[in-house]
Motif scaffolding. Structure first.
Motif, mmCIF file in Angstrom:
data_model
loop_
_atom_site.group_PDB
_atom_site.id
_atom_site.type_symbol
_atom_site.label_atom_id
_atom_site.label_comp_id
_atom_site.label_asym_id
_atom_site.label_seq_id
_atom_site.Cartn_x
_atom_site.Cartn_y
_atom_site.Cartn_z
ATOM 1 N N HIS A 7 47.304 -39.702 33.437
ATOM 2 C CA HIS A 7 48.418 -40.414 32.794
ATOM 3 C C HIS A 7 49.508 -39.449 32.350
ATOM 4 N N MET A 8 49.136 -38.170 32.078
ATOM 5 C CA MET A 8 50.156 -37.183 31.714
ATOM 6 C C MET A 8 51.025 -36.834 32.916
ATOM 7 N N MET A 9 50.401 -36.686 34.079
ATOM 8 C CA MET A 9 51.166 -36.402 35.288
ATOM 9 C C MET A 9 52.116 -37.550 35.604
ATOM 10 N N LYS A 10 51.635 -38.785 35.453
ATOM 11 C CA LYS A 10 52.511 -39.947 35.663
ATOM 12 C C LYS A 10 53.675 -39.934 34.681
ATOM 13 N N ALA A 11 53.369 -39.589 33.408
ATOM 14 C CA ALA A 11 54.414 -39.550 32.387
ATOM 15 C C ALA A 11 55.459 -38.490 32.710
ATOM 16 N N MET A 12 55.004 -37.332 33.181
ATOM 17 C CA MET A 12 55.933 -36.261 33.534
ATOM 18 C C MET A 12 56.895 -36.721 34.626
ATOM 19 N N ARG A 13 56.357 -37.386 35.630
ATOM 20 C CA ARG A 13 57.212 -37.870 36.721
ATOM 21 C C ARG A 13 58.161 -38.959 36.236
ATOM 22 N N ALA A 14 57.654 -39.828 35.338
ATOM 23 C CA ALA A 14 58.499 -40.901 34.803
ATOM 24 C C ALA A 14 59.635 -40.333 33.967
ATOM 25 N N ILE A 15 59.346 -39.280 33.203
ATOM 26 C CA ILE A 15 60.387 -38.638 32.388
ATOM 27 C C ILE A 15 61.472 -38.067 33.293
ATOM 28 N N GLU A 16 61.064 -37.429 34.370
ATOM 29 C CA GLU A 16 62.046 -36.855 35.298
ATOM 30 C C GLU A 16 62.965 -37.928 35.860
ATOM 31 N N THR A 17 62.426 -39.104 36.157
ATOM 32 C CA THR A 17 63.262 -40.166 36.716
ATOM 33 C C THR A 17 64.188 -40.769 35.662
ATOM 34 N N LYS A 18 63.761 -40.735 34.385
ATOM 35 C CA LYS A 18 64.568 -41.332 33.317
ATOM 36 C C LYS A 18 65.621 -40.368 32.778
ATOM 37 N N LEU A 19 65.454 -39.075 32.947
ATOM 38 C CA LEU A 19 66.345 -38.092 32.328
ATOM 39 C C LEU A 19 67.832 -38.304 32.634
ATOM 40 N N PRO A 20 68.214 -38.730 33.837
ATOM 41 C CA PRO A 20 69.647 -38.925 34.103
ATOM 42 C C PRO A 20 70.332 -39.906 33.148
ATOM 43 N N VAL A 21 69.580 -40.872 32.573
ATOM 44 C CA VAL A 21 70.207 -41.841 31.670
ATOM 45 C C VAL A 21 69.977 -41.486 30.196
ATOM 46 N N ILE A 22 69.293 -40.370 29.928
ATOM 47 C CA ILE A 22 68.998 -39.969 28.549
ATOM 48 C C ILE A 22 70.148 -39.148 27.977
ATOM 49 N N ASP A 23 70.580 -39.488 26.772
ATOM 50 C CA ASP A 23 71.685 -38.786 26.112
ATOM 51 C C ASP A 23 71.186 -37.708 25.145
ATOM 52 N N VAL A 24 70.121 -38.014 24.405
ATOM 53 C CA VAL A 24 69.610 -37.096 23.375
ATOM 54 C C VAL A 24 68.090 -37.051 23.492
ATOM 55 N N VAL A 25 67.513 -35.858 23.354
ATOM 56 C CA VAL A 25 66.059 -35.693 23.329
ATOM 57 C C VAL A 25 65.625 -35.334 21.919
ATOM 58 N N VAL A 26 64.666 -36.102 21.388
ATOM 59 C CA VAL A 26 64.044 -35.776 20.105
ATOM 60 C C VAL A 26 62.680 -35.171 20.412
ATOM 61 N N GLU A 27 62.540 -33.879 20.098
ATOM 62 C CA GLU A 27 61.296 -33.163 20.374
ATOM 63 C C GLU A 27 60.487 -33.063 19.083
ATOM 64 N N VAL A 28 59.333 -33.712 19.060
ATOM 65 C CA VAL A 28 58.484 -33.715 17.873
ATOM 66 C C VAL A 28 57.499 -32.561 17.958
ATOM 67 N N LEU A 29 57.525 -31.694 16.941
ATOM 68 C CA LEU A 29 56.631 -30.548 16.875
ATOM 69 C C LEU A 29 55.825 -30.613 15.584
ATOM 70 N N ASP A 30 54.634 -30.067 15.592
ATOM 71 C CA ASP A 30 53.844 -29.941 14.374
ATOM 72 C C ASP A 30 54.411 -28.766 13.579
ATOM 73 N N ALA A 31 54.813 -29.012 12.341
ATOM 74 C CA ALA A 31 55.460 -27.977 11.529
ATOM 75 C C ALA A 31 54.567 -26.767 11.307
ATOM 76 N N ARG A 32 53.258 -26.930 11.448
ATOM 77 C CA ARG A 32 52.328 -25.816 11.232
ATOM 78 C C ARG A 32 52.302 -24.846 12.405
ATOM 79 N N ALA A 33 52.724 -25.298 13.582
ATOM 80 C CA ALA A 33 52.661 -24.453 14.782
ATOM 81 C C ALA A 33 53.710 -24.886 15.790
ATOM 82 N N PRO A 34 54.995 -24.707 15.474
ATOM 83 C CA PRO A 34 56.047 -25.218 16.362
ATOM 84 C C PRO A 34 56.052 -24.600 17.754
#
Length: 290
Positions: free
Chosen positions: A13-40
């Motif tokens: 499902h991660m590989m599918k998600a990676m491919r889906a993200i690549e197809t959606k990126l052209p219409v994406i304006d802003v990326v919110v990257e969530v990181l764990d504050a303890r280990a960014p």
């Protein structure tokens, strides 16, 4: 680690998600990257970084209520120095919607003004939310909308597919599953990701994780360790033998026994890891900016 070949942290499902993200990126304006504050840094996937490097970005340092606040502040300055907007999320109860909308408007506001100037009456901002498993993406989305829209759990791999969610009349969010790098080369990174529950591997190399954690705490947070367990140690003399001796004392203190009345060292190791993960050992950060 000998058990590395057994770990399957990049399932289908991660590989599918990676491919889906690549197809959606052209219409994406802003990326919110969530990181764990303890280990960014441990939470930053090179695979994802390469995908989003040309997008406007906001970093959300989540679980800041579990992290060392002095270190977290240095991370905020670090990202700001690299021209990346930062938002801290401290708890499940604190509403973060206004702050996130403000950050989105900061990074994309000029584009919205340009669209309005061109006569576009209802400009839209499409925001992609990314992050490793269990950094809290789903919990953040539920927090933003103040209702349970996506399933959240304290373990990796709960979100399996993408979905669009309307934040307000102008902003649409695209949630996606947590994605780990196909290969994690650094052993310390694997251990830290296991401790923050982004890598489901604790049962496979418990002793390595427990030794790493105890040594890390003895060196970096000795007072936290001493104050909570009241077990003395010498952090100038750390070896496999002294680490094992500490776990022996911890097992004795909490009466963790095997059937033959011997100390159950593995239960003592699991106890330390659990106490860290639920915040009993205080505010701990695993990484500092270079």
């Amino acid at each position: 680690m000998e058990q590395e070949k057994q770990l399957q942290w990049f399932p289908g499902h991660m590989m599918k998600a990676m491919r889906a993200i690549e197809t959606k990126l052209p219409v994406i304006d802003v990326v919110v990257e969530v990181l764990d504050a303890r280990a960014p840094i441990a939470c930053q996937s090179k695979t994802l970084e390469n995908l989003i490097k040309n997008k406007k970005r906001i970093v959300v340092l989540n679980k800041a209520d579990l992290a060392d606040p002095v270190v977290t502040e240095s991370w905020v300055k670090y990202f700001q120095a690299n021209n990346i907007n930062v938002l801290l999320t401290e708890s499940l109860t604190k509403k973060i919607k206004p702050q996130l909308i403000d950050e989105i408007n900061l990074v994309y506001g000029d584009k919205i003004k340009q669209q309005i100037a061109k006569g576009i009456k209802n400009p839209q901002i499409r925001v992609l939310i990314l992050g490793l498993p269990n950094v809290g993406k789903s919990t953040i989305i539920n927090n933003l909308l103040q209702r349970k829209v996506v399933k959240a759990a304290d373990c990796p791999g709960v979100t399996r597919g993408q979905q669009w969610i309307r934040l307000n009349h102008m902003i649409d969010l695209l949630d996606s599953p947590g994605i780990l790098a196909p290969k994690i080369a650094n052993d310390d990174t694997k251990l830290v990701l296991s401790l923050i529950k982004s890598l489901p591997a604790k049962h496979l190399f418990l002793e390595e994780i427990a030794s790493y954690l105890l040594k890390f705490l003895m060196i970096n947070y000795p007072n936290n360790l001493l104050n909570f367990y009241q077990i003395p140690f010498d952090n100038k003399n750390i070896s496999n033998e002294t680490l094992l001796n500490y776990y022996q004392k911890l097992a004795e203190k909490y009466h963790l026994k095997l059937m033959d009345d011997q100390c159950n060292i593995h239960r003592a190791m699991n106890l330390l890891i659990h106490d860290l993960q639920v915040g009993k050992l205080g505010l701990i950060s695993f990484e500092k900016p270079n």
